[in-house]
Design an enzyme around this catalytic site. Structure first.
Site, PDB file in Angstrom:
ATOM      1  N   HIS A 102      42.902  67.404  55.318  1.00  0.00           N
ATOM      2  CA  HIS A 102      43.943  67.931  54.188  1.00  0.00           C
ATOM      3  C   HIS A 102      44.299  69.602  54.692  1.00  0.00           C
ATOM      4  O   HIS A 102      45.250  69.842  54.841  1.00  0.00           O
ATOM      5  CB  HIS A 102      43.492  68.127  52.839  1.00  0.00           C
ATOM      6  CG  HIS A 102      43.186  66.929  52.134  1.00  0.00           C
ATOM      7  ND1 HIS A 102      41.904  66.715  51.467  1.00  0.00           N
ATOM      8  CD2 HIS A 102      43.856  65.718  51.798  1.00  0.00           C
ATOM      9  CE1 HIS A 102      41.840  65.503  50.896  1.00  0.00           C
ATOM     10  NE2 HIS A 102      43.122  65.051  50.973  1.00  0.00           N
ATOM     11  N   ARG A 151      48.172  59.586  58.543  1.00  0.00           N
ATOM     12  CA  ARG A 151      46.868  58.963  59.349  1.00  0.00           C
ATOM     13  C   ARG A 151      47.354  57.845  60.071  1.00  0.00           C
ATOM     14  O   ARG A 151      47.154  57.579  61.217  1.00  0.00           O
ATOM     15  CB  ARG A 151      45.675  58.961  58.614  1.00  0.00           C
ATOM     16  CG  ARG A 151      45.095  60.239  58.093  1.00  0.00           C
ATOM     17  CD  ARG A 151      44.114  59.918  57.094  1.00  0.00           C
ATOM     18  NE  ARG A 151      44.651  59.410  55.618  1.00  0.00           N
ATOM     19  CZ  ARG A 151      44.214  59.527  54.885  1.00  0.00           C
ATOM     20  NH1 ARG A 151      42.759  59.808  54.608  1.00  0.00           N
ATOM     21  NH2 ARG A 151      44.660  58.921  53.892  1.00  0.00           N
ATOM     22  N   LYS A 194      42.349  57.679  36.779  1.00  0.00           N
ATOM     23  CA  LYS A 194      41.584  57.842  38.027  1.00  0.00           C
ATOM     24  C   LYS A 194      40.366  58.707  37.629  1.00  0.00           C
ATOM     25  O   LYS A 194      40.377  59.720  36.944  1.00  0.00           O
ATOM     26  CB  LYS A 194      42.293  58.601  39.014  1.00  0.00           C
ATOM     27  CG  LYS A 194      42.778  57.647  40.088  1.00  0.00           C
ATOM     28  CD  LYS A 194      43.334  58.633  41.311  1.00  0.00           C
ATOM     29  CE  LYS A 194      44.048  58.012  42.705  1.00  0.00           C
ATOM     30  NZ  LYS A 194      44.385  58.944  43.333  1.00  0.00           N
ATOM     31  N   SER A 219      38.962  61.779  51.825  1.00  0.00           N
ATOM     32  CA  SER A 219      37.902  62.011  50.655  1.00  0.00           C
ATOM     33  C   SER A 219      36.873  60.918  50.259  1.00  0.00           C
ATOM     34  O   SER A 219      35.998  61.178  50.151  1.00  0.00           O
ATOM     35  CB  SER A 219      38.792  62.299  49.795  1.00  0.00           C
ATOM     36  OG  SER A 219      39.638  63.351  49.907  1.00  0.00           O
TER      37      SER A 219
HETATM   38  P1  ADP Z   1      45.707  60.894  46.955  1.00  0.00           P
HETATM   39  O1  ADP Z   1      45.304  60.986  45.595  1.00  0.00           O
HETATM   40  O2  ADP Z   1      47.009  60.731  47.004  1.00  0.00           O
HETATM   41  O3  ADP Z   1      45.019  59.900  47.649  1.00  0.00           O
HETATM   42  P2  ADP Z   1      44.323  62.572  48.860  1.00  0.00           P
HETATM   43  O4  ADP Z   1      43.851  63.995  48.344  1.00  0.00           O
HETATM   44  O5  ADP Z   1      43.460  61.632  49.399  1.00  0.00           O
HETATM   45  O6  ADP Z   1      45.713  62.265  47.750  1.00  0.00           O
HETATM   46  O7  ADP Z   1      45.667  62.969  49.851  1.00  0.00           O
HETATM   47  C1  ADP Z   1      46.442  63.906  49.827  1.00  0.00           C
HETATM   48  C2  ADP Z   1      47.439  63.774  51.202  1.00  0.00           C
HETATM   49  O8  ADP Z   1      46.588  64.201  52.271  1.00  0.00           O
HETATM   50  C3  ADP Z   1      47.969  62.424  51.598  1.00  0.00           C
HETATM   51  O9  ADP Z   1      49.365  62.679  52.020  1.00  0.00           O
HETATM   52  C4  ADP Z   1      47.174  61.949  52.670  1.00  0.00           C
HETATM   53  O10 ADP Z   1      47.796  61.076  53.580  1.00  0.00           O
HETATM   54  C5  ADP Z   1      47.000  63.248  53.107  1.00  0.00           C
HETATM   55  N1  ADP Z   1      45.562  63.322  53.995  1.00  0.00           N
HETATM   56  C6  ADP Z   1      44.504  62.755  53.453  1.00  0.00           C
HETATM   57  N2  ADP Z   1      43.456  62.548  54.529  1.00  0.00           N
HETATM   58  C7  ADP Z   1      43.948  63.144  55.494  1.00  0.00           C
HETATM   59  C8  ADP Z   1      43.771  63.499  56.783  1.00  0.00           C
HETATM   60  N3  ADP Z   1      42.477  63.226  57.330  1.00  0.00           N
HETATM   61  N4  ADP Z   1      44.588  64.069  57.967  1.00  0.00           N
HETATM   62  C9  ADP Z   1      45.687  63.996  57.367  1.00  0.00           C
HETATM   63  N5  ADP Z   1      46.162  63.889  56.181  1.00  0.00           N
HETATM   64  C10 ADP Z   1      45.367  63.594  55.133  1.00  0.00           C
END
Ligand code: ADP
Length: 154
Positions: free
Chosen positions: A18, A91, A42, A129
């Protein structure tokens, strides 16, 4: 007009993936709003309060980044804060398929919105995450996966 982007997510917890997307997007926008979705369906692993405080701590020296909690439709939130861009990270092709559906629907709901995708840094392609939560649940060390200075083990 200021270019405002919303980066929506759960940040449960924030990862280096992120953080990399946020920092790489900074030159593209005047302001980035880290929008923590408070979704009643959630059940998050970390308390909202903690997730907010980690994001605020991480970007305390960057006045162009703000942290806001929202609920409901992301596009409605974008309208409220005058954001014309939604920022997302990609990703894998699975991410792309998922994001494409959401991006098209967001556009259908709010024609002026543009979703901007940044390809993930290859170093973080396998990072999510949910993996960080799994490692934590099993007593592993997640320091390499969350930004420096963020102690999610507390
Ligand atoms: P959600 O609640 O939508 O699953 P996340 O917090 O997991 O949200 O992710 C938010 C954004 O961050 C999404 O666009 C996701 O693709 C991006 N993201 C998550 N992990 C990575 C990573 N390792 N590298 C790049 N982008 C990421």
């Amino acid at each position: 007009m200021a270019k405002i982007a919303v980066f929506p997510g759960s940040f449960d917890p924030i990862t280096r993936g992120h953080d990399s997307v946020v920092r790489r997007a900074l030159p593209l926008f005047d302001k980035i709003i880290l929008a923590i979705g408070d979704n009643p369906d959630k059940k998050p692993y970390f308390l909202l309060k903690k997730r907010i405080s980690w994001l605020k701590l991480l970007y305390k020296d960057e006045p162009r980044i703000t942290v806001i909690v929202y609920s409901g439709l992301t596009v409605e939130f974008c309208k409220q804060v005058n954001a014309k861009y939604i920022l997302r990270g990609l990703r894998t092709s699975a991410d792309f398929e998922f994001e494409r559906t959401i991006g098209l629907m967001n556009k259908a709901l709010y024609h002026e919105i543009e979703t901007v995708f940044l390809l993930c840094d290859p170093a973080y392609a396998a990072l999510s995450s949910s993996i960080v939560r799994d490692i934590l649940k099993n007593g592993g060390d997640v320091r390499d996966f969350v930004p420096e200075g963020i102690n999610v083990g507390d």
